[in-house]
Design an enzyme around this catalytic site. Structure first.
Site, PDB file in Angstrom:
ATOM      1  N   LYS A 197      40.395  23.158  41.886  1.00 30.93           N
ATOM      2  CA  LYS A 197      41.286  24.241  41.478  1.00 30.93           C
ATOM      3  C   LYS A 197      42.425  23.650  40.674  1.00 30.93           C
ATOM      4  CE  LYS A 197      41.598  28.750  42.105  1.00 30.93           C
ATOM      5  NZ  LYS A 197      40.536  29.713  42.398  1.00 30.93           N
TER       6      LYS A 197
HETATM    7  P1  NAD Z   1      45.417  38.809  38.681  1.00 34.34           P
HETATM    8  O1  NAD Z   1      46.546  37.981  38.235  1.00 34.34           O
HETATM    9  O2  NAD Z   1      44.500  39.410  37.673  1.00 34.34           O
HETATM   10  O3  NAD Z   1      45.934  39.996  39.625  1.00 34.34           O
HETATM   11  C1  NAD Z   1      46.750  39.789  40.730  1.00 34.34           C
HETATM   12  C2  NAD Z   1      47.221  41.150  41.223  1.00 34.34           C
HETATM   13  O4  NAD Z   1      47.944  40.986  42.436  1.00 34.34           O
HETATM   14  C3  NAD Z   1      48.152  41.870  40.253  1.00 34.34           C
HETATM   15  O5  NAD Z   1      47.846  43.252  40.247  1.00 34.34           O
HETATM   16  C4  NAD Z   1      49.528  41.646  40.878  1.00 34.34           C
HETATM   17  O6  NAD Z   1      50.467  42.627  40.504  1.00 34.34           O
HETATM   18  C5  NAD Z   1      49.138  41.749  42.332  1.00 34.34           C
HETATM   19  N1  NAD Z   1      50.155  41.223  43.225  1.00 34.34           N
HETATM   20  C6  NAD Z   1      50.870  40.082  43.122  1.00 34.34           C
HETATM   21  N2  NAD Z   1      51.751  40.009  44.144  1.00 34.34           N
HETATM   22  C7  NAD Z   1      51.561  41.121  44.893  1.00 34.34           C
HETATM   23  C8  NAD Z   1      52.155  41.613  46.064  1.00 34.34           C
HETATM   24  N3  NAD Z   1      53.134  40.951  46.673  1.00 34.34           N
HETATM   25  N4  NAD Z   1      51.708  42.797  46.573  1.00 34.34           N
HETATM   26  C9  NAD Z   1      50.713  43.476  45.961  1.00 34.34           C
HETATM   27  N5  NAD Z   1      50.115  43.051  44.848  1.00 34.34           N
HETATM   28  C10 NAD Z   1      50.543  41.889  44.326  1.00 34.34           C
HETATM   29  O7  NAD Z   1      44.605  37.868  39.706  1.00 34.34           O
HETATM   30  P2  NAD Z   1      43.070  38.005  40.144  1.00 34.34           P
HETATM   31  O8  NAD Z   1      42.265  37.132  39.258  1.00 34.34           O
HETATM   32  O9  NAD Z   1      42.720  39.431  40.331  1.00 34.34           O
HETATM   33  O10 NAD Z   1      43.115  37.262  41.574  1.00 34.34           O
HETATM   34  C11 NAD Z   1      43.454  37.965  42.765  1.00 34.34           C
HETATM   35  C12 NAD Z   1      42.985  37.159  43.972  1.00 34.34           C
HETATM   36  O11 NAD Z   1      41.560  36.982  43.880  1.00 34.34           O
HETATM   37  C13 NAD Z   1      43.564  35.753  44.089  1.00 34.34           C
HETATM   38  O12 NAD Z   1      43.707  35.453  45.458  1.00 34.34           O
HETATM   39  C14 NAD Z   1      42.492  34.885  43.471  1.00 34.34           C
HETATM   40  O13 NAD Z   1      42.531  33.541  43.912  1.00 34.34           O
HETATM   41  C15 NAD Z   1      41.260  35.594  43.968  1.00 34.34           C
HETATM   42  N6  NAD Z   1      40.044  35.302  43.187  1.00 34.34           N
HETATM   43  C16 NAD Z   1      39.997  35.575  41.846  1.00 34.34           C
HETATM   44  C17 NAD Z   1      38.822  35.324  41.161  1.00 34.34           C
HETATM   45  C18 NAD Z   1      38.656  35.698  39.707  1.00 34.34           C
HETATM   46  O14 NAD Z   1      37.511  35.626  39.207  1.00 34.34           O
HETATM   47  N7  NAD Z   1      39.682  36.108  38.991  1.00 34.34           N
HETATM   48  C19 NAD Z   1      37.719  34.763  41.819  1.00 34.34           C
HETATM   49  C20 NAD Z   1      37.805  34.502  43.184  1.00 34.34           C
HETATM   50  C21 NAD Z   1      38.979  34.785  43.862  1.00 34.34           C
END
Ligand code: NAD
Length: 417
Positions: free
Chosen positions: A109
């Protein structure tokens, strides 16, 4: 093993789950030391000249946790929480995730400790190119492949691919999650959210429940949360609440997600979407819904709010959203927690398809991507259930059990020890 507590750092929390599985699998001490630590950690300075001429130095990380099963694989996060400990935790989860869904990758990561919303697009581009350049000596299409995570997206990957190409020659397989026009895979953008709902579908079918009877609340409306919500609605579930960093919204009869998307386009947040009731993010977690999907930050369900959780199924679309201390409470209460290493594995699975397509210089269509994704996740879910049945444990311990067995075997066969 000591009782888990909420003061654990993210890496301590993930390592706690590893040790539970290692105890049950009787892993020897040296293998345990290798798998509970990280192979390589790099911290880089990422200097940036702002648009107004000011100079600022950010810090970036790339952590390679374990490569016994193949090249390191894992996203890059731009967030203020992206410090070394968080990056270690996420790298370790990638090792267990790729092993559980049987992808030929290890776990890694990366991250830059920055609030991406505070930078302009040209600043983000310069930051991204500099970060890629600083870590370029430890990545490679057969060494370590990066992808999007919180705060990064397909555009970030395009800049990374270009920065790599300027240094080492064009190679689209250097990163996944790219725009389709640059060799990205159809279906990658939606894959993590789609995968979370595919796994939920398996659990719902096993429980003999009907999708149309089930209400869902989703925390986070970024890449993962918004796609999980959309696909859940397409599949017939009722999504009653979503939230993001700006706040949350609720409609008991089900949200109109097209209207929510239009509002986000204008306002930059779901909060205040017309025709909805306001919620804060904490309230969302304690709603009386059937399924809760945390899809934002880690560590949001803790010992202090776990008693407020009313959902009977939690799908961990975010990474490590439940602390070990809260996890034990949920397990004892019989709440079904579908662990992150399976629930959000859809993203890395389609990243694997993208990498394969890039290497073969071939394109799959959406039907093939989604059918292969469902097949892989279904197999992962079944493997996990079989393990849980025979070991008499819950899904989290089964997931880590399957993954630790596979990684330990690969390490042994390669002659690590
Ligand atoms: P992103 O940046 O696209 O979205 C994150 C979202 O979380 C946003 O809507 C933001 O406003 C919201 N957020 C942040 N702080 C918050 C809070 N305190 N309360 C409520 N909402 C809040 O990120 P993403 O890619 O969607 O990733 C989200 C999660 O999924 C992370 O934990 C990431 O590690 C995990 N993840 C992502 C992927 C991927 O393919 N993008 C794959 C596996 C896991």
């Amino acid at each position: 093993m000591a009782e888990p507590h909420d003061e654990m750092t993210p890496f301590e929390a993930v390592t706690f789950f590893f040790h539970e599985a290692a105890d049950a699998a009787d892993v020897d001490d040296a293998t345990r030391e290798i798998l509970s630590g990280t192979y390589r950690e790099v911290r880089v300075q990422v200097p940036l000249r702002r648009d107004n001429g000011e100079k600022h130095v950010f810090y970036g990380y790339r952590v390679q946790h374990n490569g016994a099963r193949g090249p390191y694989k894992g996203g890059v996060r731009y967030d203020l929480s992206a410090d070394l400990d968080e990056t270690r935790a996420l790298a370790s989860l990638m090792t267990w995730k790729t092993a559980l869904v049987d992808l030929p990758f290890g776990g890694a990561k990366g991250g830059v400790q920055v609030d991406p919303r505070s930078l302009s697009s040209p600043e983000l581009e310069r930051l991204t190119r500099r970060y890629m350049s600083q870590v370029s000596y430890i990545v490679g299409a057969h060494r370590d492949i990066m992808a999007p995570d919180m705060g990064t997206n397909a555009q970030t990957m395009a800049w990374m691919m270009d920065a790599w190409g300027q240094k080492a020659g064009h190679d689209p397989a250097i990163v996944t999650g790219k725009p389709i026009a640059l060799g990205g895979s159809v279906g990658r953008e939606a894959a993590t959210g789609r995968g979370a709902i595919m796994v939920l579908d398996e659990a719902v079918r096993d429980a003999g429940r009907e999708r149309g009877d089930l209400t869902i609340a989703v925390q986070g409306f970024g890449n993962v949360g918004s796609w999980a919500a959309r696909i859940a609605v397409e599949d017939g579930y009722r999504v009653v609440a979503v939230s993001d960093i700006g706040g949350g919204i609720y409609v008991g009869s089900g949200l109109d997600l097209e209207a929510v998307d239009r509002h986000v386009e204008e306002a930059g947040t779901v909060a205040g979407c017309p025709g909805t009731e306001p919620l804060d993010s904490g309230e969302l977690l304690s709603l009386d819904v059937d399924v809760l999907i945390p899809a934002a930050l880690g560590g949001v369900i803790t010992k202090s709010n776990v008693d407020d959780i009313r959902a009977d199924v939690i799908v961990e679309a975010a990474n490590h959203p439940v602390t070990p201390a809260a996890d034990h409470v949920l397990r004892d209460r019989g709440v079904e927690v579908i662990p992150d290493v399976l629930a959000n594995a859809g993203g890395v699975t389609v990243s694997y398809f993208e990498w394969t397509q890039n290497i073969q210089q071939f394109h799959w269509d959406a039907d093939r991507v989604n059918a292969e994704l469902r097949k892989r996740l279904r197999r992962g879910y079944r493997t996990l259930l079989d393990f849980a049945d025979s070991a008499g444990c819950d899904l989290r311990r089964a997931a880590f059990g399957v993954a630790v067995d596979r990684v330990a075997e690969a390490a042994r066969l390669r002659g690590y020890l």
